[in-house]
Design a protein around this motif. Structure first.
Motif, PDB file in Angstrom:
ATOM      1  N   MET A   1      13.574  14.133 -40.934  1.00 18.94           N
ATOM      2  CA  MET A   1      12.309  14.741 -41.575  1.00 18.94           C
ATOM      3  C   MET A   1      11.582  15.594 -41.213  1.00 18.94           C
ATOM      4  O   MET A   1      11.968  16.415 -40.009  1.00 18.94           O
ATOM      5  CB  MET A   1      11.335  13.352 -41.250  1.00 18.94           C
ATOM      6  N   SER A   2      11.440  16.871 -42.013  1.00 15.80           N
ATOM      7  CA  SER A   2      11.591  18.305 -42.149  1.00 15.80           C
ATOM      8  C   SER A   2       9.198  18.004 -41.523  1.00 15.80           C
ATOM      9  O   SER A   2       9.371  17.570 -42.074  1.00 15.80           O
ATOM     10  CB  SER A   2      12.325  18.948 -43.248  1.00 15.80           C
ATOM     11  N   ASN A   3       9.775  19.728 -40.845  1.00 14.81           N
ATOM     12  CA  ASN A   3       9.016  20.217 -40.826  1.00 14.81           C
ATOM     13  C   ASN A   3       8.250  21.572 -40.789  1.00 14.81           C
ATOM     14  O   ASN A   3       9.015  22.226 -41.380  1.00 14.81           O
ATOM     15  CB  ASN A   3       8.078  19.406 -39.166  1.00 14.81           C
ATOM     16  N   ILE A   8      13.927  28.110 -40.793  1.00 17.49           N
ATOM     17  CA  ILE A   8      14.182  28.212 -42.752  1.00 17.49           C
ATOM     18  C   ILE A   8      15.121  29.242 -42.505  1.00 17.49           C
ATOM     19  O   ILE A   8      15.302  30.837 -41.825  1.00 17.49           O
ATOM     20  CB  ILE A   8      13.042  28.736 -42.753  1.00 17.49           C
ATOM     21  N   THR A   9      16.321  29.135 -43.549  1.00 11.24           N
ATOM     22  CA  THR A   9      17.128  30.002 -43.740  1.00 11.24           C
ATOM     23  C   THR A   9      16.624  31.005 -45.173  1.00 11.24           C
ATOM     24  O   THR A   9      16.505  30.400 -46.619  1.00 11.24           O
ATOM     25  CB  THR A   9      18.704  29.366 -44.674  1.00 11.24           C
ATOM     26  N   VAL A  10      16.658  32.312 -45.076  1.00 16.11           N
ATOM     27  CA  VAL A  10      16.669  32.683 -46.821  1.00 16.11           C
ATOM     28  C   VAL A  10      17.504  33.738 -47.186  1.00 16.11           C
ATOM     29  O   VAL A  10      18.170  34.780 -46.032  1.00 16.11           O
ATOM     30  CB  VAL A  10      16.024  33.952 -46.113  1.00 16.11           C
ATOM     31  N   PRO A  11      18.041  33.193 -48.044  1.00 18.68           N
ATOM     32  CA  PRO A  11      19.074  34.571 -48.623  1.00 18.68           C
ATOM     33  C   PRO A  11      18.627  35.678 -48.550  1.00 18.68           C
ATOM     34  O   PRO A  11      17.726  35.873 -49.562  1.00 18.68           O
ATOM     35  CB  PRO A  11      19.930  33.938 -49.914  1.00 18.68           C
ATOM     36  N   LEU A  26      20.121  35.172 -43.793  1.00 21.58           N
ATOM     37  CA  LEU A  26      19.278  35.025 -42.046  1.00 21.58           C
ATOM     38  C   LEU A  26      18.583  33.220 -42.036  1.00 21.58           C
ATOM     39  O   LEU A  26      18.195  32.438 -42.306  1.00 21.58           O
ATOM     40  CB  LEU A  26      18.632  35.695 -41.737  1.00 21.58           C
ATOM     41  N   THR A  27      18.523  32.623 -40.712  1.00 18.83           N
ATOM     42  CA  THR A  27      18.321  31.219 -40.605  1.00 18.83           C
ATOM     43  C   THR A  27      17.076  32.232 -39.438  1.00 18.83           C
ATOM     44  O   THR A  27      17.934  32.808 -38.125  1.00 18.83           O
ATOM     45  CB  THR A  27      19.336  30.234 -40.119  1.00 18.83           C
ATOM     46  N   PHE A  28      16.129  31.476 -39.519  1.00 21.27           N
ATOM     47  CA  PHE A  28      14.713  32.140 -38.342  1.00 21.27           C
ATOM     48  C   PHE A  28      14.160  30.411 -37.975  1.00 21.27           C
ATOM     49  O   PHE A  28      13.877  29.885 -38.532  1.00 21.27           O
ATOM     50  CB  PHE A  28      13.341  33.367 -39.575  1.00 21.27           C
ATOM     51  N   ARG A  29      13.934  30.800 -36.585  1.00 22.37           N
ATOM     52  CA  ARG A  29      13.274  29.931 -35.727  1.00 22.37           C
ATOM     53  C   ARG A  29      11.695  30.107 -35.342  1.00 22.37           C
ATOM     54  O   ARG A  29      11.884  31.050 -35.916  1.00 22.37           O
ATOM     55  CB  ARG A  29      14.667  29.500 -34.761  1.00 22.37           C
ATOM     56  N   ASP A  71      13.947  42.818 -49.309  1.00 25.96           N
ATOM     57  CA  ASP A  71      14.090  41.283 -48.228  1.00 25.96           C
ATOM     58  C   ASP A  71      12.938  40.895 -47.174  1.00 25.96           C
ATOM     59  O   ASP A  71      12.798  39.965 -47.323  1.00 25.96           O
ATOM     60  CB  ASP A  71      16.021  41.559 -47.959  1.00 25.96           C
ATOM     61  N   LEU A  72      12.706  42.099 -46.831  1.00 28.40           N
ATOM     62  CA  LEU A  72      11.742  42.386 -45.374  1.00 28.40           C
ATOM     63  C   LEU A  72      10.614  41.506 -46.517  1.00 28.40           C
ATOM     64  O   LEU A  72       9.739  40.396 -46.124  1.00 28.40           O
ATOM     65  CB  LEU A  72      11.384  43.803 -45.159  1.00 28.40           C
ATOM     66  N   ALA A  73      10.331  41.885 -47.709  1.00 27.25           N
ATOM     67  CA  ALA A  73       9.211  41.309 -47.642  1.00 27.25           C
ATOM     68  C   ALA A  73       9.012  39.656 -48.772  1.00 27.25           C
ATOM     69  O   ALA A  73       8.045  38.603 -48.334  1.00 27.25           O
ATOM     70  CB  ALA A  73       8.889  41.602 -49.558  1.00 27.25           C
ATOM     71  N   VAL A  74      10.751  39.559 -48.593  1.00 32.76           N
ATOM     72  CA  VAL A  74      10.697  37.700 -48.827  1.00 32.76           C
ATOM     73  C   VAL A  74      10.725  37.118 -48.218  1.00 32.76           C
ATOM     74  O   VAL A  74      10.467  35.875 -46.914  1.00 32.76           O
ATOM     75  CB  VAL A  74      11.797  37.759 -49.201  1.00 32.76           C
ATOM     76  N   ILE A  75      11.150  37.790 -46.356  1.00 38.03           N
ATOM     77  CA  ILE A  75      11.079  37.375 -45.253  1.00 38.03           C
ATOM     78  C   ILE A  75      10.352  36.866 -44.633  1.00 38.03           C
ATOM     79  O   ILE A  75      10.164  35.369 -44.137  1.00 38.03           O
ATOM     80  CB  ILE A  75      11.821  37.628 -44.154  1.00 38.03           C
TER      81      ILE A  75
END
Length: 94
Positions: A1-3, A8-11, A26-29, A71-75
């Motif tokens: 189950m995800s929360n 989150i991985t962002v291409p 990049l994958t962000f915790r 990319d920064l805007a999407v992230i």
């Protein structure tokens, strides 16, 4: 189950090359206090953002500084809530 606080991985639209490594995504915790403390070590709002994002993604800040603005805007849109920012509603409600 995800929360909503799972990593989150962002291409990336434009992959980053740094130190012999290529980062097509990049994958962000979720941000930790240490990430926020690292931001205190630099001056300027964008530098602070870069420091926090680098910690969250586990990459050198020099790599984050190579992000393209689009990319920064999407992230920031996708992971802002992991930085402690309020998550934007997706229903169109204001």
């Amino acid at each position: 189950m995800s929360n909503e606080f799972d990593p989150i991985t962002v291409p990336l639209i434009v992959p980053i090359e740094h130190g012999g490594n290529s980062y097509p995504e990049l994958t962000f915790r979720e941000a930790e206090l240490g990430d926020l403390c690292a931001a205190d070590a630099v001056s300027g709002e964008m530098q602070k953002t870069a420091a926090i994002l680098a910690g969250m993604a586990g990459v050198p800040i020099q790599a984050i500084r190579k992000l393209k603005a689009r990319d920064l805007a999407v992230i920031t849109d996708k992971v802002g809530h992991l930085m402690g920012n309020e998550k934007k509603p997706t229903t169109g409600a204001t």
